[in-house]
Enzyme design. Structure first.
Site, PDB file in Angstrom:
ATOM      1  CE  LYS A  22      23.515 -19.411 -15.995  1.00 16.96           C
ATOM      2  NZ  LYS A  22      23.694 -19.183 -14.554  1.00 16.96           N
ATOM      3  CD  GLU A  61      26.556 -27.879 -19.831  1.00 19.85           C
ATOM      4  OE1 GLU A  61      27.254 -27.114 -19.141  1.00 19.85           O
ATOM      5  OE2 GLU A  61      25.734 -27.457 -20.663  1.00 19.85           O
ATOM      6  CB  THR A  88      22.596 -18.139 -11.445  1.00 17.44           C
ATOM      7  OG1 THR A  88      21.737 -18.189 -12.588  1.00 17.44           O
ATOM      8  CG2 THR A  88      21.829 -18.566 -10.203  1.00 17.44           C
TER       9      THR A  88
END
Ligand SMILES: C=C(O[C@@H]1C=C(C(=O)O)C=C[C@H]1N)C(=O)O
Ligand SMILES: Cc1ncc(COP(=O)(O)O)c(C=O)c1O
Length: 271
Positions: free
Chosen positions: A140, A173, A29
């Protein structure tokens, strides 16, 4: 907004795609400003690491050229790159000779409240825990159901992000961000060798503080250490740095190291 599949303007793809069937792929992203993708080489490095670990044979030079061209067309916004292993038959076995699929979707930058950066954010204590799987830790990949379940735990605007722990109760996270804390002038961020996404903004901030001689430890962090921290902040490749001001009854002030790194992150995303 533009949408490309394998370098061609397209808004649909094969029903045989393994990214759709099994989450067999990765994504990036990327913030785009003035036609320039921010932190491009770090995004490509993480994508390359993921492809190597998943044995997806991707030509990063092609991806780089496509991202630069797509970003020029997009101008300002978010370029979301999805790479899948391509088409396959029913069944988990990866095809021997596959052809990865490259999907690029353009969208507007999210309109986050200015107060998130200026005043900080309140964290929601997510009950959903991150499973520990070292083979997938850091990359990811497309298997984001843990984040979907965690993000579904709250609907109010009071909480801008959530805190995610692993199955052993370690602080890992946010739902869509990495987390740092400051204790006695030392920067700390959770070790992501078991789970979590190794964000490109996290990587860049780690490199920047090392270059400036600021000590930063990457290690296991428990909830007690988080609560005792002097400063806590989040980061990702779209918003940069958000201070954290509260989690349930606990509050933190916005500290000087957070502000210093926030300026660095802002410059990286606006350049
Ligand atoms: C979930 C996506 O990307 C994550 C979300 C953000 C964001 O909403 O700020 C930024 C980067 C990623 N961590 C996505 O669908 O692109
Ligand atoms: C689960 C998760 N953690 C962390 C991040 C931050 O990563 P980055 O700095 O690459 O945006 C993201 C965003 O992609 C994410 O989805």
């Amino acid at each position: 907004m533009p949408s490309w599949v394998d370098g061609q303007p397209l808004e649909w793809l094969s029903v045989k795609d393994r990214g759709l069937a099994y989450g067999d792929g990765l994504f990036e992203t990327i913030a785009v400003s003035g036609g320039i993708p921010a932190l491009l080489e770090r995004h490509l490095a993480r994508l390359g690491d993921g492809c190597a670990r998943l044995l997806i044979d991707l030509d990063l030079a092609v991806v780089r050229a496509e991202l630069l061209a797509f970003s020029r067309e997009l101008g300002d916004g978010v370029a979301k790159l999805i790479v899948t292993r391509g088409d396959g038959l029913r069944g988990y076995a990866p095809p021997q000779a596959g052809s990865p699929r490259r999907i690029l979707q353009g969208s507007a930058k999210p309109a986050y409240p200015a107060g998130n950066a200026e005043l900080g954010v309140r964290l929601f204590p997510c009950a959903t825990r991150l499973a520990e799987q070292p083979l997938l830790a850091g990359i990811k990949h497309l298997n984001r159901l843990e984040q979907v379940l965690a993000r579904a735990e709250w609907q109010d605007a009071e909480h801008a992000e959530g805190l995610m722990l692993d199955a052993s109760g370690r602080v890992i996270e946010g739902v869509f961000s990495n987390l740092f804390l400051v204790q006695d002038g030392v920067l700390l961020t959770p070790d992501l060798s078991r789970c979590g996404v190794a964000g490109v903004m996290r990587a860049e901030l780690l490199a920047q503080v090392q270059a400036q001689g600021i000590r930063c430890d990457v290690r296991d962090i428990g909830v007690d250490a988080l609560l005792q921290a002097d400063e806590v902040f989040l980061c990702n490749s779209l918003y940069g740095v958000w201070p954290v001001h509260s989690l349930q009854w606990h509050q933190w002030s916005v500290g000087p190291l957070t502000r210093k790194l926030q300026v660095i992150a802002c410059d990286l995303l606006d350049s």
